[in-house]
Design an enzyme around this catalytic site. Structure first.
Site, PDB file in Angstrom:
ATOM      1  N   SER A  44      37.380  18.209  21.762  1.00 11.13           N
ATOM      2  CA  SER A  44      36.478  18.714  20.723  1.00 11.13           C
ATOM      3  C   SER A  44      37.058  19.869  19.919  1.00 11.13           C
ATOM      4  O   SER A  44      36.594  20.141  18.810  1.00 11.13           O
ATOM      5  CB  SER A  44      35.151  19.153  21.349  1.00 11.13           C
ATOM      6  OG  SER A  44      35.354  20.177  22.312  1.00 11.13           O
ATOM      7  N   ASP A 347      28.532  27.855  19.703  1.00 14.65           N
ATOM      8  CA  ASP A 347      27.444  27.166  20.404  1.00 14.65           C
ATOM      9  C   ASP A 347      27.476  27.345  21.916  1.00 14.65           C
ATOM     10  O   ASP A 347      26.801  26.624  22.639  1.00 14.65           O
ATOM     11  CB  ASP A 347      27.458  25.674  20.061  1.00 14.65           C
ATOM     12  CG  ASP A 347      28.767  24.994  20.453  1.00 14.65           C
ATOM     13  OD1 ASP A 347      29.635  25.661  21.065  1.00 14.65           O
ATOM     14  OD2 ASP A 347      28.937  23.794  20.140  1.00 14.65           O
ATOM     15  N   HIS A 350      32.175  26.213  21.910  1.00 17.05           N
ATOM     16  CA  HIS A 350      33.141  26.197  20.818  1.00 17.05           C
ATOM     17  C   HIS A 350      33.034  27.466  19.980  1.00 17.05           C
ATOM     18  O   HIS A 350      32.056  28.200  20.073  1.00 17.05           O
ATOM     19  CB  HIS A 350      32.921  24.948  19.960  1.00 17.05           C
ATOM     20  CG  HIS A 350      32.855  23.692  20.757  1.00 17.05           C
ATOM     21  ND1 HIS A 350      31.650  23.152  21.189  1.00 17.05           N
ATOM     22  CD2 HIS A 350      33.835  22.886  21.238  1.00 17.05           C
ATOM     23  CE1 HIS A 350      31.900  22.057  21.895  1.00 17.05           C
ATOM     24  NE2 HIS A 350      33.216  21.884  21.945  1.00 17.05           N
TER      25      HIS A 350
END
Length: 390
Positions: A44, A347, A350
């Protein structure tokens, strides 16, 4: 003994001359290069939309909804941030388009870049981890799956074998970050730290094997990131909160033992990259020190324009770190902060675009690339994005 004028001596002199020429030629090419594309693998941290492209339209992941992408793009793109990622800033620096995701793309042009990184991806195969009691719901796309997708797609991306080799030779190949989720999933199912440490050499060997395979396909320049300082992760600070203050770094508030784990990964990865570099001297293998590039922001947040609570998530749901396990950004029950540019953490897992921009600058212009990039043949540097709304 070889005498002057003898055939043996002449052959030896020719061999030395050619060897010197080859070494010099390789060295000059790896100092400064104009990259024609970016080829990306990872999770990610580098995913520009692959997990979104692989997802069921009726069951989209949380980063498919606002406030993800609210800055710069002004809509969700599948990136796990409020805006651009490190890979985006690298592309901008190189004068290349933002790297499109491979999975789920329709009629995309991959001539100047292709991204196989998938949110939730692991270095090790899913079956290998599950056999060890490490289960995870997100994706079955490992580094090996990504590499196979790349090989299978080459005819459609670049045509002939010679054209494909030329593309790979002139690409900056971004190898991750990858491996962090192998450890994350093990922590999530309460594996002990010693058992998780046993995964480390396996993860690093997998990364090394992928690099070796790509070298065989023509790869010349690799940027290989280490892990983040997970002891500063809002998720881990919440899930491993303790009243024992000795476990926390007094300067940053990060968990020391978890950061030590990340440091160990980086040390072992660098040792393996050094081994590969000696085996393949014609290749340029650069270690991207994501750990220290990010940790520096936690050490001196005010210096970089961040608020003095850098361990608090911008998009979260209360608690000491503005994060609650199970309540995800992108859902109705979680709100975003007013100014993400003042936050390091986005978040809980990240980072914000502002943090990623600074990390990219530290990789591209120093001091967090080892060995450092040589941009002497270029006239531009990382563009300062200023406002994340630009």
């Amino acid at each position: 003994m070889a005498y002057p004028g003898s055939p043996i001596l002449m052959k030896l002199l020719v061999f030395i001359f050619l060897s010197t020429f080859v070494v010099t030629n390789v060295s000059s090419e790896t100092k400064c290069r104009e990259f024609k594309s970016i080829i990306s693998f990872g999770d990610s941290i580098a995913d520009t939309g692959n997990l979104l492209g692989l997802s069921d339209p009726k069951d989209l992941p949380h980063m498919a909804f606002p406030p993800y992408g609210e800055n710069f793009f002004h809509h969700p793109t599948g990136r796990f941030s409020n805006g651009r990622l490190i890979i985006d800033f690298i592309a901008e620096f190189l004068g290349l388009p933002l790297v499109p995701p491979f999975y789920g793309s329709h009629n995309a042009n991959f001539e100047k870049g292709v991204n196989f990184a998938v949110g939730g991806a692991t270095a090790l195969e899913r079956s290998f981890l599950e056999d060890r009691g490490i289960h995870f719901p997100y994706t079955n796309v490992s580094l090996g799956v990504q590499l196979n997708s790349f090989k299978e797609s080459l005819p459609s991306i670049c045509g002939s074998p010679s054209d494909c080799r030329d593309m790979i030779e002139n690409a900056l190949i971004l190898m991750g970050e990858i491996g962090g989720n192998d450890y994350n999933y093990a922590f999530f199912v309460d594996k002990g730290i010693e058992e998780i440490k046993e995964l480390m050499p396996l993860v690093i060997t997998t990364i090394s094997s992928a690099i070796t395979e790509l070298i065989g396909m023509g790869g010349r320049t690799f940027l290989v990131p280490g892990e983040f300082p997970v002891g500063c992760s809002v998720l881990y600070l919440t899930s491993h909160q303790t009243s024992n203050m000795e476990e926390y770094d007094p300067l940053t508030g990060c968990l020391k033992w978890l950061n030590k784990f990340g440091e160990n990964h980086g040390e072992q990865l660098r040792a393996e990259l050094n081994r590969l570099q000696k085996l393949y001297p014609h290749v340029n293998i650069i270690y991207a020190d994501y750990y220290n590039a990010l940790f520096h922001l936690y050490q001196e947040p005010a210096k970089f324009g961040f608020m003095n609570r850098p361990l608090s998530a911008c998009c979260g749901a209360g608690g000491p770190y503005n994060y609650t396990v199970g309540r995800k950004c992108g859902t109705d029950i979680v709100e975003s902060c007013d100014d993400p540019s003042k936050y390091v953490a986005w978040d809980g897992v990240h980072m914000t675009e502002a943090a990623y921009r600074l990390m990219a600058e530290g990789i591209l212009n120093g001091p967090y690339a080892i060995p450092p990039f040589d941009w002497s043949c270029r006239s531009s540097g990382v563009k300062n994005s200023g406002s994340s709304d630009t």
